[in-house]
Design a protein around this motif. Structure first.
Motif, PDB file in Angstrom:
ATOM      1  N   GLU A   1      -4.769   5.945   2.137  1.00 56.16           N
ATOM      2  CA  GLU A   1      -4.194   5.087   3.176  1.00 56.16           C
ATOM      3  C   GLU A   1      -4.067   5.822   4.504  1.00 56.16           C
ATOM      4  O   GLU A   1      -4.286   5.243   5.570  1.00 56.16           O
TER       5      GLU A   1
ATOM      6  N   CYS B   1      -9.703   7.827  -7.154  1.00 56.26           N
ATOM      7  CA  CYS B   1      -8.355   8.120  -7.664  1.00 56.26           C
ATOM      8  C   CYS B   1      -8.353   8.394  -9.165  1.00 56.26           C
ATOM      9  O   CYS B   1      -7.304   8.705  -9.734  1.00 56.26           O
TER      10      CYS B   1
ATOM     11  N   GLN C   1      -3.037  -4.650  -6.616  1.00 56.91           N
ATOM     12  CA  GLN C   1      -2.376  -4.473  -5.325  1.00 56.91           C
ATOM     13  C   GLN C   1      -2.640  -5.655  -4.397  1.00 56.91           C
ATOM     14  O   GLN C   1      -1.707  -6.266  -3.875  1.00 56.91           O
TER      15      GLN C   1
ATOM     16  N   LEU D   1      -7.354  -2.154  -7.803  1.00 52.94           N
ATOM     17  CA  LEU D   1      -6.794  -2.634  -6.545  1.00 52.94           C
ATOM     18  C   LEU D   1      -6.523  -4.123  -6.548  1.00 52.94           C
ATOM     19  O   LEU D   1      -5.811  -4.627  -5.679  1.00 52.94           O
TER      20      LEU D   1
ATOM     21  N   ARG E   1       0.861  -1.172   0.000  1.00 47.83           N
ATOM     22  CA  ARG E   1       0.000   0.000   0.000  1.00 47.83           C
ATOM     23  C   ARG E   1       0.901   1.227   0.000  1.00 47.83           C
ATOM     24  O   ARG E   1       2.004   1.188   0.542  1.00 47.83           O
TER      25      ARG E   1
ATOM     26  N   GLU F   1     -12.636   3.288  -4.231  1.00 45.35           N
ATOM     27  CA  GLU F   1     -11.361   4.003  -4.171  1.00 45.35           C
ATOM     28  C   GLU F   1     -10.710   4.101  -5.546  1.00 45.35           C
ATOM     29  O   GLU F   1     -10.024   5.082  -5.850  1.00 45.35           O
ATOM     30  N   ASP F   2     -10.926   3.093  -6.404  1.00 45.98           N
ATOM     31  CA  ASP F   2     -10.462   3.197  -7.785  1.00 45.98           C
ATOM     32  C   ASP F   2     -11.066   4.420  -8.461  1.00 45.98           C
ATOM     33  O   ASP F   2     -10.386   5.164  -9.175  1.00 45.98           O
TER      34      ASP F   2
ATOM     35  N   SER G   1      -5.273  10.563  -3.967  1.00 41.62           N
ATOM     36  CA  SER G   1      -4.137   9.688  -4.251  1.00 41.62           C
ATOM     37  C   SER G   1      -4.239   8.453  -3.369  1.00 41.62           C
ATOM     38  O   SER G   1      -4.936   8.445  -2.344  1.00 41.62           O
ATOM     39  N   ARG G   2      -3.555   7.392  -3.757  1.00 39.99           N
ATOM     40  CA  ARG G   2      -3.567   6.165  -2.951  1.00 39.99           C
ATOM     41  C   ARG G   2      -2.990   6.436  -1.559  1.00 39.99           C
ATOM     42  O   ARG G   2      -3.518   5.948  -0.559  1.00 39.99           O
TER      43      ARG G   2
ATOM     44  N   ASP H   1      -0.112   6.719  -8.618  1.00 38.59           N
ATOM     45  CA  ASP H   1      -1.208   7.674  -8.715  1.00 38.59           C
ATOM     46  C   ASP H   1      -1.283   8.291 -10.109  1.00 38.59           C
ATOM     47  O   ASP H   1      -0.298   8.343 -10.850  1.00 38.59           O
TER      48      ASP H   1
END
Length: 441
Positions: A263, A400, A242, A239, A194, A396-397, A258-259, A251
């Motif tokens: 976080e 971003c 990830q 994700l 992450r 979240e995708d 941003s990721r 990003d």
């Protein structure tokens, strides 16, 4: 490494005569040790890299075998060096004990019965018959590492350590300052990648050896039910790269979120009971259109916004998405539903009322583009005024992929989930009644 490339795999594929000839060369002790000799079954990503590294960082997908790799590395050190003093550092003491020590792939399970360490829970300590010791620590308590000295350390799920008040970095720094016993101090850090500050710092260092890989590297040891569950949860998302592929996501230039920002805002144990809950809804334009964004957000006495759930449904009929909204509102005991009505007008209200939505319904009309509406909400994240109560992959995708000044470069044609979140947080935090009233009795 494929299964056939492990020692056990090669042995299984050998001709019967070759297997018999090999077996005759082993004495009884060697036969007894076969199941506990980790290189027999380990894939390449689970074995220590060559070279003079100080830190070995395993960035890998879920189910890759990171915990087993860490347990076997600790066991090998303890059996080789009787003077070893090893720190076992997890996000919390409970997780450390449950995963690193007593878990199915933990240290106790990996050790042969005659060389298994004694675990003293009250002292958070493992003691091997030869004299080596390992002690559990919590990354949420950085000061507990100020003073103790160690020769080695295994740090589990470092990307999950709390970033509040710089705790993760403080825990890492205090560990490093006490890593001064012996002649070859080394640290193993295992984690699903992450974009948190600690992981980025480690990747910038030249004394860190980085290995890892995807969940698929360990499918021979994983139940199919797990593989199917991961595909349902993350399949088709960025994700997935990830969580399953073990990649550190980069990003998009100019994105509002941003990721790394997300976080820092993630806190699954945020201790502020919600006083007000809003369900944000971005209805699809047609039955064959995009998903219906349904996001549940709350706010407690602290005034911090909390993203509680993503209940969105893909390509639903009006009855289906209206029922999903009703179920989300009932499950979270929502105070209000906020729905965009640009596409359907009064039809949106009619459909929701037909699904037994009896709580207050607010229809909102978008006069600005999605990115423009999202900018004030993104500013709330920058000010650390929003927390995510979990990992919401598809939502979240989309966040971003929203660009400052307009534009969308995320998955799908429209950021429906992100739009629903924006409506909910706008209602909670940017409207006239942005802060819940707390009555003093």
């Amino acid at each position: 490494m494929a299964d056939r490339e492990t020692r056990a795999g090669l042995f299984a594929e050998a001709e019967p005569e070759q297997r018999d000839r090999f077996a005759r060369t082993l004495d009884q002790n060697e036969k007894n040790e076969w199941d506990f000799d980790f290189p027999n079954t380990a894939h390449a990503g689970q074995l220590p890299p060559e070279g003079d590294w100080r830190c070995w960082l395993i960035l890998a997908g879920r189910g890759f075998g990171k915990t087993r790799a860490g347990s076997e590395w600790v066991r090998a050190i303890a059996e080789r060096d009787n003077a070893a003093r090893i720190a076992l550092l997890a996000a919390s003491l409970g997780e450390g004990r449950a995963v690193m020590v007593e878990g199915e792939s933990g240290i106790l399970a990996c050790c042969p019965p005659d060389r298994r360490p004694a675990f003293e829970p009250s002292l958070r300590r493992l003691r091997w018959p030869g004299g080596a010791e390992a002690t559990l620590y919590s990354a949420a308590e950085p000061e507990s590492l100020r003073g103790p000295q160690h020769s080695h350390a295994w740090c589990d799920e470092v990307a999950k350590w709390s970033n509040a008040h710089g705790k993760a970095l403080a825990a890492w720094d205090n560990l490093q300052l006490g890593l001064r016993l012996g002649h070859d101090q080394r640290v193993l850090a295992t984690t699903t990648p992450r974009a948190v500050p600690l992981v980025r710092r480690l990747l910038e260092r030249d004394d860190v050896a980085v290995t890892g890989g995807a969940t698929s590297a360990n499918t021979g040891n994983l139940p199919q039910s797990f593989i199917r569950a991961m595909d349902r949860e993350y399949g088709g998302t960025t994700l997935a790269r990830q969580e399953l592929g073990g990649e550190l996501l980069e990003d998009i230039d100019g994105a509002l979120w941003s990721r790394s920002l997300l976080e820092t805002c993630r806190d699954e144990a945020f201790g502020d009971p919600v006083l007000r809950v809003v369900v944000g809804v971005d209805p699809p334009a047609s039955e064959r259109g995009d998903a219906c964004g349904i996001v549940v957000c709350g706010q407690g006495a602290s005034g911090i916004g909390q993203v509680l759930a993503d209940c969105s449904v893909e390509k639903p009929s009006p009855e289906t998405w209206a029922r999903a909204v009703a179920e989300a509102a009932h499950a979270w005991q929502a105070d209000r539903v906020v729905a965009e009505a640009n596409q359907g007008g009064q039809m949106v209200a009619t459909v929701l009322r037909a699904a037994d939505i009896t709580l207050p319904l607010k229809l909102v009309h978008a006069s600005r583009g999605k990115a423009a509406r999202a900018e004030p909400v993104a500013a709330l994240y920058e000010a650390r005024r929003v927390r995510h109560a979990g990992l919401f992959a598809k939502l979240e995708d989309q966040l971003c992929g929203l660009l400052a000044g307009g534009g969308y470069e995320g998955p799908g044609r429209s950021p429906d989930r992100a739009d629903a979140l924006v409506w909910a947080l706008t209602e909670l935090m940017l409207g006239k009644s942005a802060r819940p009233r707390v009555w003093q009795v």
